[in-house]
Each structure stands twice: as structure tokens, then as C-alpha cells.
Enzyme design. Structure first.
Site, short mmCIF file in Angstrom:
data_model
loop_
_atom_site.label_atom_id
_atom_site.label_comp_id
_atom_site.label_asym_id
_atom_site.label_seq_id
_atom_site.Cartn_x
_atom_site.Cartn_y
_atom_site.Cartn_z
N TYR A 21 6.72 7.11 -5.94
CA TYR A 21 6.47 5.72 -5.59
C TYR A 21 5.00 5.38 -5.39
O TYR A 21 4.67 4.27 -4.97
CB TYR A 21 7.26 5.33 -4.33
CG TYR A 21 7.10 6.27 -3.15
CD1 TYR A 21 5.85 6.56 -2.61
CD2 TYR A 21 8.22 6.86 -2.56
CE1 TYR A 21 5.71 7.40 -1.52
CE2 TYR A 21 8.09 7.72 -1.47
CZ TYR A 21 6.84 7.98 -0.95
OH TYR A 21 6.69 8.81 0.13
N ASP A 274 -7.01 -2.18 -0.17
CA ASP A 274 -6.57 -1.14 -1.10
C ASP A 274 -5.35 -1.56 -1.91
O ASP A 274 -5.03 -0.92 -2.91
CB ASP A 274 -6.32 0.20 -0.38
CG ASP A 274 -5.23 0.13 0.65
OD1 ASP A 274 -5.03 -0.94 1.23
OD2 ASP A 274 -4.59 1.17 0.90
N CYS A 314 7.10 -20.96 6.18
CA CYS A 314 6.35 -20.29 7.24
C CYS A 314 5.84 -21.30 8.27
O CYS A 314 5.87 -21.04 9.48
CB CYS A 314 5.18 -19.51 6.66
SG CYS A 314 5.65 -18.15 5.55
N CYS A 345 10.44 -11.32 4.57
CA CYS A 345 10.56 -12.38 5.56
C CYS A 345 11.84 -12.26 6.37
O CYS A 345 11.81 -12.26 7.61
CB CYS A 345 10.50 -13.74 4.87
SG CYS A 345 10.87 -15.15 5.94
#
Length: 379
Positions: A21, A274, A314, A345
């Protein structure tokens, strides 16, 4: 200038194992094939410029790929440069995020002597860890990681464990909890995995869903509460507690802006994050531009601000002050752009609905005792 951390990739995407992964192996396209190593010129320039910012506390986070591939002599030179360029009273900290397979007595004596914090990736018991975390010969790495953890214990190295939640271990919260408690591991960070397959533009098979993440966090929260919150540090829970205590989040996922750190690659190239090591978010090279100028550049400010571009869902959510829309990477994973809600979420909403009453009571108790925020005693 607001203090920031350096997240340093001294070996670029190079690693001695081949986790299925891993999102960073694809960065070889940016830097070419072959061996990637940070030169002394880049390392010394980076340390000198950063310490000359004269922040009260300066944090170096060494990551990868696998940063231990640089070898101990490199880090001995790092410490020497930090001593040379640091000022009296300036706090300097180092953290090494590693797969743990190369940690032995020599490494651990060094890490303990210079108070490096080791973050070690461990996905749980052997069966769960070895499913995705294998080397180039497809051999499991669990036994080598556990040997590295044992070396840390023997030599008094401060360490925590990072667990990458994938489609396998996310279904086993009780098994993971029992394993880590049996191992005496008391500092844990659970990171949800979601990667998009470029061929299908859909989540990969090893990614997890928001519902899986939410169920996992709720169950881990219950085990944490039953065990005793002061006995074990779970970074996500500590971060929420820190917010409730008025000290702000300790996890950038819940921050208002993305301005906690900049990434320095082995070449001296710098990026905003990153998860966004890509041409659009390149800041410049430290051999050409001082770090302070890169960190305060318009590109960095634009990247920082984009997190505030929130979805309507949101803006009307009662948990907005805690979540702040989540990580931009997880918004982009929905395929609807950075203004979408996070792909996790619903998982966060599950956690907040389940855990907030207890966390608020714990925060009130900490305030009565005038105890420090969790980040001070945990991470």
C-alpha cells in the site's frame, strides 16, 4: 514567522521493504531510478538554515522511504551540525519514522544517547502485519520489526507505533488492542489508508471506508476508556483532547490550515506536504533559497489557505470546530476536488458522536487538576 517542522526524506522513496500500500514508491518518477541519498552539502545547508530561524524549538522528522538506509554515520554528522549551528537555549528534537527492520544495538544506543524519538510501523499481530508489509522477496517483516522494538526497549529508546489501517486490520480492533497491550506498547497512532487506483480512479482493494474507520475508532475508544486514558496514548484522541483544552490540535488533519511543516527531499527540493510531492506544490531548492523564504513563499501560503475552502456540508456541521474539514488528501480522494468533504467524513462523525461526551468530561477533569494537554505527556 510561525514555527514549522522539517519533514525530511534523506533517502527519497528508497526502502528496504515493499509494502503493497505504499504511496511514496511512485515518487521515483520525480527523481529518477537508481539510488537516492541526501548529500552532506544538502544536509548541512538544511540544518544551518533551519536552526538560524531561531525557533524556540526546532524539530527534525526523518522519514522515507526508509531513513535508516542512510546509515548511522550520516546521523552522527547530523547531530554534529545541529550542535554547531544551534544557539544556546534552543531546543532541537529529532524523530525517526522507520519500518524498524534495521534497528539493532548500535542504532538504539545512538538513538537513546541523542534522544531521538523512533516511530515504528507495525500493523498488528504477525498475520495482519505480514499481509501487506513484505520485503522484495515477498517475505514477511514482522519478526524483524519486533526485534527492532525489542532493541529499543533494551536500550531505553523512546518509541511509538504507527498502525496503517487497511482493509484487513481495520476489521479487528479488539485483536489489535489486545496485541498492543500485551506487547506493552502505550503510544499508538492509527492512520487510515485510502489510495486511488490511477487505472480505475476508484479506491484500491486495501483502502478502507468511512464506515469501517468510524466503527474501528469507536471500538478502540471504548477499549481506551475502559483501560484508562492516562495509561495509553492514542494520537487522534489526544489531539481532540488538546483542542477541547484550548491548546489546538496536535494532528494536522484537524488543523485550520496546512502549515505545520515543509518536506525536504534528498535533493534539497522542498514541497508543501508529503502527500503533495508534485510539481504544482514545489517550493524550491534549499541550495538556492533559504528555508525561511521557502516556508513563507506564496506557494506555501496558497497551499495552507486551500484547506479553508470548505464544502457546504462542512460549513453547517456541528463538528466543524473539531474536524476543520479533514485532510485535503482525503477530500481529493472523493474525486470531487479539495472543496469536497473528506472521504472519512462519516467516520469522524461517528467518532465525535460516540466519544465527545466522555472526552469533554476528561478535558474538564484535566483542567481541574491543571494537568498539561495530552500532547505534553504523550507525544
Amino acid at each position: 514567522m510561525r514555527p514549522f517542522t522539517l519533514l525530511i526524506k534523506p533517502t527519497g522513496p528508497d526502502c528496504n521493504i515493499r509494502c503493497t500500500y505504499c504511496f511514496y514508491t511512485g515518487k521515483t518518477a520525480l527523481f529518477g531510478t537508481g539510488r537516492h541519498r541526501m548529500s552532506d552539502a544538502v544536509a548541512e545547508t538544511m540544518i544551518r538554515d533551519y536552526l538560524q530561524c531561531r525557533f524556540p524549538s526546532s524539530s527534525f522528522a526523518w522519514q522515507g522511504g526508509e531513513p535508516s538506509l542512510m546509515g548511522l554515520d550520516f546521523y552522527r554528522r547530523v547531530v554534529a551540525w545541529q550542535k554547531e549551528y544551534g544557539a544556546d537555549g534552543q531546543i532541537v528534537t529529532n524523530a525517526l519514522q522507520t519500518n524498524g527492520t534495521l534497528l539493532d544495538g548500535d542504532w538504539c544506543r545512538f538513538l537513546a544517547e541523542y534522544q531521538f524519538l523512533a516511530g515504528i510501523s507495525l500493523d498488528g499481530p504477525q498475520e495482519l502485519h505480514d499481509y501487506y508489509r513484505r520485503d522484495a522477496a515477498r517475505r514477511g517483516t514482522w519478526e524483524r520489526v519486533m526485534a527492532g522494538i525489542d532493541a529499543c526497549r533494551r536500550h531505553g529508546v523512546e518509541y511509538n507505533v504507527l498502525v496503517l489501517l487497511n482493509d484487513r486490520n481495520v476489521q479487528e480492533p479488539d485483536r489489535l488492542w489486545d496485541f498492543f497491550m500485551d506487547q506493552g506498547i502505550r503510544y499508538l497512532q492509527f492512520v487510515p489508508c485510502v489510495e486511488i487506483d490511477p487505472a480505475t480512479q476508484k479506491p484500491t482493494a486495501f483502502s478502507i471506508t468511512a464506515e469501517q474507520y468510524g466503527r474501528f475508532l469507536c471500538r478502540i475508544f471504548d477499549r481506551w476508556r475502559e483501560h484508562g486514558p492516562r495509561k495509553v496514548s492514542i494520537r487522534t484522541f489526544d489531539s481532540i483532547l488538546s483542542q477541547l483544552l484550548g491548546a489546538g490540535p496536535t494532528e494536522c488533519t484537524f488543523a485550520t490550515r496546512c502549515n505545520d511543516y515543509i518536506v525536504v527531499e534528498h535533493t534539497g527540493e522542498t514541497f508543501c506536504c508529503d502527500f503533495f510531492v508534485e510539481p504544482r506544490w514545489r517550493l524550491g531548492n534549499i541550495l538556492e533559497t533559504p528555508i525561511a523564504a521557502l516556508a513563507s513563499s506564496e506557494t506555501k501560503r496558497r497551499f495552507s489557505r486551500q484547506k479553508r475552502d470548505l464544502a457546504h456540508k462542512c460549513l453547517v456541521c456541528r463538528y466543524l470546530d473539531l474536524c476543520r474539514g479533514g485532510c485535503p488528501k482525503d477530500r481529493l480522494a472523493t474525486g470531487r476536488g479539495v472543496k469536497a468533504e473528506s472521504c472519512f467524513c462519516e467516520g469522524y462523525r461517528m467518532l465525535f458522536g460516540h466519544a465527545l461526551p466522555t472526552l469533554r468530561a476528561l478535558a474538564a477533569d484535566l483542567q481541574r487538576q491543571q494537568a498539561p494537554p495530552p500532547s505534553a505527556w504523550a507525544w
